[in-house]
Design a protein around this motif. Structure first.
Motif, PDB file in Angstrom:
ATOM      1  N   ASP A  35     -25.472  10.570   5.234  1.00  0.00           N
ATOM      2  CA  ASP A  35     -24.053  10.910   5.599  1.00  0.00           C
ATOM      3  C   ASP A  35     -24.065  12.789   5.089  1.00  0.00           C
ATOM      4  O   ASP A  35     -23.096  13.454   4.886  1.00  0.00           O
ATOM      5  CB  ASP A  35     -23.168  10.788   3.894  1.00  0.00           C
ATOM      6  N   ILE A  36     -24.905  13.165   4.174  1.00  0.00           N
ATOM      7  CA  ILE A  36     -25.472  14.529   4.185  1.00  0.00           C
ATOM      8  C   ILE A  36     -25.599  15.316   5.207  1.00  0.00           C
ATOM      9  O   ILE A  36     -24.412  16.832   5.429  1.00  0.00           O
ATOM     10  CB  ILE A  36     -26.452  14.498   2.973  1.00  0.00           C
ATOM     11  N   LEU A  37     -26.063  14.551   6.144  1.00  0.00           N
ATOM     12  CA  LEU A  37     -26.992  15.112   7.493  1.00  0.00           C
ATOM     13  C   LEU A  37     -25.231  14.812   8.175  1.00  0.00           C
ATOM     14  O   LEU A  37     -25.325  16.838   9.078  1.00  0.00           O
ATOM     15  CB  LEU A  37     -27.959  14.710   8.079  1.00  0.00           C
ATOM     16  N   ASP A  44     -21.187  23.146   9.736  1.00  0.00           N
ATOM     17  CA  ASP A  44     -22.835  24.182   9.885  1.00  0.00           C
ATOM     18  C   ASP A  44     -23.179  24.542   8.643  1.00  0.00           C
ATOM     19  O   ASP A  44     -23.591  25.662   8.847  1.00  0.00           O
ATOM     20  CB  ASP A  44     -22.180  25.112  11.175  1.00  0.00           C
ATOM     21  N   ASP A  45     -23.195  24.468   7.304  1.00  0.00           N
ATOM     22  CA  ASP A  45     -24.222  24.622   6.639  1.00  0.00           C
ATOM     23  C   ASP A  45     -25.101  24.283   6.597  1.00  0.00           C
ATOM     24  O   ASP A  45     -26.307  23.141   6.183  1.00  0.00           O
ATOM     25  CB  ASP A  45     -22.573  23.513   5.071  1.00  0.00           C
ATOM     26  N   ALA A  46     -26.344  25.039   6.490  1.00  0.00           N
ATOM     27  CA  ALA A  46     -27.735  24.678   6.919  1.00  0.00           C
ATOM     28  C   ALA A  46     -28.044  25.567   5.192  1.00  0.00           C
ATOM     29  O   ALA A  46     -29.278  25.991   5.068  1.00  0.00           O
ATOM     30  CB  ALA A  46     -28.289  25.919   7.592  1.00  0.00           C
ATOM     31  N   ASN A  47     -27.289  25.178   3.999  1.00  0.00           N
ATOM     32  CA  ASN A  47     -28.195  25.935   2.680  1.00  0.00           C
ATOM     33  C   ASN A  47     -29.521  24.954   2.584  1.00  0.00           C
ATOM     34  O   ASN A  47     -29.623  23.617   2.300  1.00  0.00           O
ATOM     35  CB  ASN A  47     -26.874  25.323   1.061  1.00  0.00           C
ATOM     36  N   VAL A  66     -26.439  17.318  -3.044  1.00  0.00           N
ATOM     37  CA  VAL A  66     -24.820  16.604  -2.694  1.00  0.00           C
ATOM     38  C   VAL A  66     -23.989  17.976  -2.548  1.00  0.00           C
ATOM     39  O   VAL A  66     -23.851  18.382  -3.684  1.00  0.00           O
ATOM     40  CB  VAL A  66     -24.577  15.822  -3.171  1.00  0.00           C
ATOM     41  N   PRO A  67     -23.614  18.367  -1.300  1.00  0.00           N
ATOM     42  CA  PRO A  67     -23.128  19.818  -1.427  1.00  0.00           C
ATOM     43  C   PRO A  67     -21.786  19.939  -2.158  1.00  0.00           C
ATOM     44  O   PRO A  67     -20.994  18.595  -2.109  1.00  0.00           O
ATOM     45  CB  PRO A  67     -22.732  19.862   0.145  1.00  0.00           C
ATOM     46  N   PRO A  68     -20.948  20.580  -3.097  1.00  0.00           N
ATOM     47  CA  PRO A  68     -19.735  19.616  -3.884  1.00  0.00           C
ATOM     48  C   PRO A  68     -18.631  20.169  -3.243  1.00  0.00           C
ATOM     49  O   PRO A  68     -17.994  18.999  -3.559  1.00  0.00           O
ATOM     50  CB  PRO A  68     -19.495  20.626  -4.678  1.00  0.00           C
ATOM     51  N   THR A  69     -18.726  20.362  -1.832  1.00  0.00           N
ATOM     52  CA  THR A  69     -17.122  19.945  -0.740  1.00  0.00           C
ATOM     53  C   THR A  69     -16.938  18.793  -0.399  1.00  0.00           C
ATOM     54  O   THR A  69     -16.500  18.194   0.443  1.00  0.00           O
ATOM     55  CB  THR A  69     -16.987  21.574  -0.180  1.00  0.00           C
ATOM     56  N   MET A  70     -18.484  18.215  -0.712  1.00  0.00           N
ATOM     57  CA  MET A  70     -18.724  16.783   0.077  1.00  0.00           C
ATOM     58  C   MET A  70     -17.858  15.871  -0.910  1.00  0.00           C
ATOM     59  O   MET A  70     -16.868  14.739  -1.263  1.00  0.00           O
ATOM     60  CB  MET A  70     -20.252  16.277   0.366  1.00  0.00           C
ATOM     61  N   LEU A  71     -18.337  15.968  -2.076  1.00  0.00           N
ATOM     62  CA  LEU A  71     -17.741  15.378  -3.177  1.00  0.00           C
ATOM     63  C   LEU A  71     -16.390  15.151  -2.845  1.00  0.00           C
ATOM     64  O   LEU A  71     -15.051  14.532  -3.108  1.00  0.00           O
ATOM     65  CB  LEU A  71     -18.316  16.065  -4.898  1.00  0.00           C
TER      66      LEU A  71
END
Length: 161
Positions: A35-37, A44-47, A66-71
């Motif tokens: 999901d994260i990948l 295109d977030d490579a943090n 987990v990126p906050p914007t994914m939430l």
């Protein structure tokens, strides 16, 4: 009301007059690497804090987050698909992330309608996301529910008048 999307019949979500303060919806999701990948690939977030275990282990978090914007995406999907459902549109959001959410975590997200504004046909939805470490998502969404549609039969009959 039912509409057709790419050959599949779908139901339109609730309109303003079908909703009430206190209406709620809850869902539990487990966040997996895939999901994260997928999310990171789309944005295109490579943090390195989100994808590199070696890097994350040397930060105060100790594990990848987990990126906050994914939430936001998960909560937005719940709004679009369940409360109030298909046909709605998110106008505004105010969110906080009090605790980090780590890879492989389960998150319980609850939506609840806390305000209905008939003047501008909007609702305020409170969102709370929790896991074993506490609250990971807290805030509100201002949403325009699905419009009440006239049936196609009624529209067609008017053509004969």
């Amino acid at each position: 009301m039912v509409y057709e999307l790419i050959g599949k019949r779908r139901k339109i979500g609730k309109n303003l007059h079908e909703l009430a303060i206190g209406d709620s919806y809850q869902e539990t999701r487990k966040v997996e690497d895939r999901d994260i990948l997928l999310y990171l690939g789309l944005t295109d977030d490579a943090n390195p804090l989100y994808i590199q275990h070696d890097y994350a282990s040397q930060t105060p978090y100790k594990r990848p987050l987990v990126p906050p914007t994914m939430l936001i995406g998960i909560a937005s999907s719940m709004i679009s698909m369940h409360l109030p459902g298909p046909g709605c549109h998110i106008l505004e959001q105010h969110l906080k992330y009090p605790n980090p959410l780590y890879h492989y975590s389960e998150i319980d997200i609850e939506l609840e309608i806390i305000q209905i504004n008939e003047e501008d046909s909007t609702i305020m939805i409170q969102v709370k996301g929790k896991n074993g470490d506490g609250t990971v998502l807290d805030g509100t969404f201002l949403v325009s529910p699905a419009s009440k549609l006239e049936s196609l039969t009624a529209q067609s009959l008017r053509n004969f008048n």
